[in-house]
Design an enzyme around this catalytic site. Structure first.
Site, PDB file in Angstrom:
ATOM      1  CG  HIS A   1      -0.176   0.724 -10.979  1.00 31.64           C
ATOM      2  ND1 HIS A   1       1.007   0.205 -10.535  1.00 31.64           N
ATOM      3  CD2 HIS A   1      -1.017   0.688  -9.908  1.00 31.64           C
ATOM      4  CE1 HIS A   1       0.900  -0.125  -9.250  1.00 31.64           C
ATOM      5  NE2 HIS A   1      -0.319   0.152  -8.847  1.00 31.64           N
TER       6      HIS A   1
ATOM      7  CG  HIS B   1      -5.068   1.625  -1.835  1.00 29.82           C
ATOM      8  ND1 HIS B   1      -4.658   0.319  -1.701  1.00 29.82           N
ATOM      9  CD2 HIS B   1      -4.527   2.050  -3.001  1.00 29.82           C
ATOM     10  CE1 HIS B   1      -3.883  -0.023  -2.727  1.00 29.82           C
ATOM     11  NE2 HIS B   1      -3.804   1.015  -3.550  1.00 29.82           N
TER      12      HIS B   1
ATOM     13  CG  HIS C   1       2.523  -0.496  -4.946  1.00 27.13           C
ATOM     14  ND1 HIS C   1       2.136  -1.623  -5.634  1.00 27.13           N
ATOM     15  CD2 HIS C   1       1.507   0.389  -5.085  1.00 27.13           C
ATOM     16  CE1 HIS C   1       0.945  -1.406  -6.168  1.00 27.13           C
ATOM     17  NE2 HIS C   1       0.535  -0.202  -5.853  1.00 27.13           N
TER      18      HIS C   1
ATOM     19  CD  GLU D   1      -2.400  -2.104  -5.626  1.00 27.29           C
ATOM     20  OE1 GLU D   1      -2.308  -1.391  -6.620  1.00 27.29           O
ATOM     21  OE2 GLU D   1      -1.928  -1.771  -4.516  1.00 27.29           O
TER      22      GLU D   1
END
Ligand code: DHB
Ligand code: FE
Length: 289
Positions: free
Chosen positions: A64, A198, A17, A245
């Site tokens: 977030h 990431h 995303h 995630e």
């Protein structure tokens, strides 16, 4: 042909995303050499979406600290509202359509899944950030309205403690039972989003692990049960702090036919690309047979 009287899950979609992908689209930069290979990986998927338009998408994503601040952190939250506005994430809301919900199905899922002992937080008003809007943009492009109602299903993977992969996988099974007991014959897709490897902060910022990511894709497809047993620490060590995630993908995978004893899903799309901002982009479409 058997006529379906209840809702069913036709397919699951998985995608990263990265917020910069949204910005690239919104600012007309998707044709630039840096972004071209990313969007190319979704060309076929956008066509597949048009050919396989669902009635509703249950979109598993993470907020977030946008709709929920650190003052209130639901582990699992289901959006039951009639609509959800794109959030202002610091640069103004993305210029994308309002997300229309499906209050009837969402309320039914809340009822069923809570009765199956998963404590969902019911959300009747919230804005949705890039975690939800970027996957929609990647799969649908830039339409004037999203192609169908979307039920936002937010998972806390931002602030520890986050739910385990095992719990996410079990939750997917419960969501499947909930959808299959909704007595309107809706075609429902379930999406699992976020990831892949990431890390946005600290000494290892910029970490990418293609080997881990591709092994995750392999196992998510053919052995999700064993992937569900992988502990958080392995994700963080191998895929970076934000690689966590990826547990959200296990919710969508747990809702597929084969997990409940049916046939293995067909792999309609598999894509992997580095780099996109600080993130490895991974994408799958799995169709129930
Ligand atoms: C990036 C990735 C994310 O998942 C996110 O939430 C924010 C930024 C990035 O790659 O820059
Ligand atoms: Fe993120």
């Amino acid at each position: 042909m058997m006529v379906k009287k209840h809702a069913h899950i036709s397919a699951s979609v998985y995608t990263s995303h990265v917020p910069a992908i949204g910005a690239a689209l919104d600012l007309g930069k998707s044709g630039e050499p840096y972004w071209q290979p990313v969007f190319k990986g979704y060309e076929q998927s956008k066509q597949w979406m048009k050919n396989n338009k669902p009635d509703v998408i249950l979109l598993v994503y993470n907020d977030h600290a946008t709709a929920f601040s650190l003052e209130l952190i639901p582990t699992f939250a289901i959006g039951c509202a009639a609509q959800f506005e794109p959030a202002d994430e610091g640069w103004g809301p993305r210029p994308v359509p309002v997300v229309k919900g499906h209050p009837e199905l969402a309320s039914h899922i809340a009822q069923s899944v809570i009765q199956q002992d998963f404590d969902l937080t019911i959300v009747n008003k919230m804005d949705v950030d890039h975690g939800l809007t970027v996957p929609l943009s990647l799969m649908c492009g830039q339409p004037d309205a999203w192609l169908c109602p979307v039920i936002p299903f937010a998972v806390n993977v931002v602030q520890y403690p986050a739910p385990s992969g095992r719990r996410c996988f079990e939750l997917g099974k419960a969501i499947r039972r909930a959808i299959e007991s909704f007595d309107t014959p809706l075609n429902v897709q379930i999406w699992g989003t976020g990831g892949m490897s990431h890390q946005l902060q600290g000494a290892r910022a910029g970490l990418i692990n293609s080997e881990f990511d591709n092994a995750f894709l392999d196992r998510l497809i053919s052995d999700p049960e064993s992937q569900a047993a992988v502990p958080h620490i392995d994700y963080v060590r191998e895929a970076g702090s934000e690689g966590i995630e990826l547990v959200m993908w296990l919710i969508a995978r747990g809702a597929m036919d084969d997990v409940a004893g049916g046939a293995a899903p067909r792999v309609m799309q598999r894509f992997y690309h580095v780099p996109a901002s600080n993130t490895a982009v991974g994408h799958l479409i799995l169709e129930n047979q």
